[in-house]
Enzyme design. Structure first.
Site, mmCIF file in Angstrom:
data_model
loop_
_atom_site.group_PDB
_atom_site.id
_atom_site.type_symbol
_atom_site.label_atom_id
_atom_site.label_comp_id
_atom_site.label_asym_id
_atom_site.label_seq_id
_atom_site.Cartn_x
_atom_site.Cartn_y
_atom_site.Cartn_z
ATOM 1 N N HIS A 162 40.051 50.581 57.756
ATOM 2 C CA HIS A 162 41.062 49.526 57.534
ATOM 3 C C HIS A 162 40.434 48.285 56.895
ATOM 4 O O HIS A 162 40.933 47.185 57.067
ATOM 5 C CB HIS A 162 41.757 49.141 58.839
ATOM 6 N N SER A 283 33.033 35.208 31.147
ATOM 7 C CA SER A 283 34.395 34.737 30.919
ATOM 8 C C SER A 283 34.367 33.794 29.731
ATOM 9 O O SER A 283 33.390 33.083 29.513
ATOM 10 C CB SER A 283 34.892 34.006 32.164
ATOM 11 N N LYS A 289 30.912 32.825 35.292
ATOM 12 C CA LYS A 289 31.399 34.145 35.689
ATOM 13 C C LYS A 289 30.520 35.299 35.208
ATOM 14 O O LYS A 289 29.977 35.278 34.119
ATOM 15 C CB LYS A 289 32.824 34.373 35.134
ATOM 16 N N GLU A 296 35.934 47.956 36.787
ATOM 17 C CA GLU A 296 37.369 47.642 36.710
ATOM 18 C C GLU A 296 38.061 48.557 35.709
ATOM 19 O O GLU A 296 39.181 49.028 35.929
ATOM 20 C CB GLU A 296 37.576 46.182 36.308
#
Ligand code: ARG
Length: 471
Positions: A162, A283, A289, A296
């Site tokens: 979980h 970024s 970043k 992804e």
């Protein structure tokens, strides 16, 4: 591929007007099926050899066809072949070029054959190669994964259920879970390959052919294990493509789950790993970043291959026997599924080797969730307390620890006993040896059975996996 020429020309004497340019473009498949040129030539050569062996064409025809095909193969390889939209697909492009080069023998190649059994043969040849590439790449990825798992066979990591901290596991054990998935993926691809590896050629358009063909000979020439046994089924079956896409979807789903974990682990909230810079990007606005773009995209591309699976299932569900032009739509999803699988596996095998593991953060995180609570319960059970009572006693201890802002092993023995007084028989079972049990190392080492997370077992699992890979 070279430019697609659109020179106008009618199909045959059967037609009174040429199709429009739009219809030509709409029905043509040469843009994408030219990828099967090598397989198309290989299939045609096997067919021609069979025709000559059976005296359906002459040996002279065969040697002309072989000469012409070898020139065409060279033209294609050098990028000199002039693909023509007008010739619709890879099959007719090559056949028309062959006839231009060698004359009548080229026109005899299609004897006893149809594009329906030809295309089904080409796809199977193409897919068989793709599956072999995929199987090799899964093996390479597993090799990288096993190496990292071995380095971290004893590195503690919070195991989650979980997404809440559950019990300590080793990072090596966690990685080996993915090795199991990859192993099943390889089994699935190998199984699909068996059904891909059957020869449709000889089924002609749908009913077979009137010539005395020898299909077993063609099958041997093309390394097919079997011959498809029903001509109607052979030209219309695309089960193998659907099965392949299903295997790709499953394998990509596994890599997508791993990607999701890499993304989480790379986030400072976890801080468990760093990916090598070559798999991340910056970024355009936020100078600080470093984004895990590659995992992804693996996650994103998994959606895309799932789409291909559904596209193929939908493509087939309404088709009456036998071949229908709908089938031409099978190739782009199939090619893209294979390309995506191959690229993803290649990237992953490399990305895994570039992971920097921050073991100290994994260990720190283990202090957050009372990860050894089950070990405390098991300890009480081994001293004679029924498991449900032990569960309750430890729940009380966890609550007390939480209130005091400390972890279970940090609680003095007396304090642990005190919080369990309401569970009869619990407190008196606790002794000093409990602190060995409550450590992360103690917890890990005690799960010492096949499939368990004890470092000893993880090393044994890696050894078994290596032995299987070596086969
Ligand atoms: N380009 C076609 C395909 O991909 C080849 C078979 C065409 N057969 C036909 N009867 N039109 O399926």
């Amino acid at each position: 591929m070279s430019d697609i020429s659109t020179a106008n020309g009618t199909w045959s004497g059967r037609f009174s007007e040429p199709v429009s340019d739009l219809v030509k473009r709409y029905t043509a498949s040469v843009f994408f099926d030219c990828r099967m040129a090598v397989q198309d030539i290989r299939g045609s050569l096997a067919h021609a050899r069979m025709l000559a062996k059976q005296d359906i064409i002459s040996n002279q025809d065969l040697s002309d066809i072989e000469r012409g095909m070898s020139q065409i193969a060279g033209e294609i390889e050098r990028g000199e072949f002039a693909w023509r939209l007008d010739a619709e697909d890879v099959h007719m492009n090559i056949e028309q070029r062959l006839t231009a080069l060698i004359g009548d023998a080229g026109k005899r190649l299609h004897t006893g054959r149809s594009r329906n059994d030809q295309v089904a043969t080409d796809i199977r040849l193409w897919l068989r190669d793709a599956i072999d590439t995929i199987l090799a790449l899964i093996g390479e990825f597993q090799t990288s994964l096993l190496k990292l798992a071995e380095e971290h066979a004893a590195t503690p990591l919070p195991g989650h259920t979980h997404l809440q901290i559950a019990q300590p596991v080793t990072f090596g054990h966690h990685l080996m879970a993915y090795n199991e998935m990859l192993r099943r993926d390889a089994e699935r691809f190998a199984d699909v390959r068996r059904r891909v590896n059957r020869l449709p050629l000889g089924s002609a358009a749908l009913a077979g052919t009137t010539y005395p063909i020898d299909r077993e000979f063609v099958a041997r020439e093309l390394d097919f294990e079997e011959v498809c046994e029903n001509s109607l089924d052979a030209v219309s079956d695309r089960d193998f493509a659907i099965e392949f896409c299903a295997a790709v979807s499953l394998a990509m789903m596994h890599l997508s789950r791993l990607s999701e974990e890499l993304i989480l682990w790379m986030s400072p909230r976890f801080g468990f790993i760093d990916l090598a810079d070559r798999f991340t990007t910056g970024s355009s606005i936020m100078p600080q970043k470093k984004n895990p773009d590659v995992p992804e995209l693996v996650r994103g591309k998994t959606g895309r291959v799932n789409g291909h699976l559904i596209a193929l299932l939908t493509l087939m569900k309404g088709q009456p026997l036998a071949y229908n032009k709908d089938n031409q739509e099978d190739k782009e999803p199939l090619f893209d599924a294979a390309d995506t699988m191959i690229d993803t596996l290649r990237i992953y095998a490399d990305m895994i080797t570039g992971i920097r593991v921050k073991a100290e953060n994994m260990r720190e995180a283990l202090k957050l969730g009372f990860a050894t609570a089950t070990d405390l319960a098991d300890y009480l059970v081994k001293k004679g307390l029924p498991f449900r009572d032990a569960h309750e006693a430890v729940a009380l201890a966890v609550r007390a620890a939480e209130q005091q802002g400390c972890d279970l092993p940090d609680m003095p023995l007396e304090a642990l006993r005190n919080c369990m007084v309401h569970v009869s028989g619990a407190a008196e079972k606790l002794a000093d040896d409990i602190f060995g049990v409550l450590t992360v190392e103690g917890s890990l080492a005690s799960r010492n059975h096949i499939g368990g997370t004890a470092p000893e077992q993880v090393r044994a699992a890696i050894a078994r996996a290596r032995a299987r890979l070596a086969k």
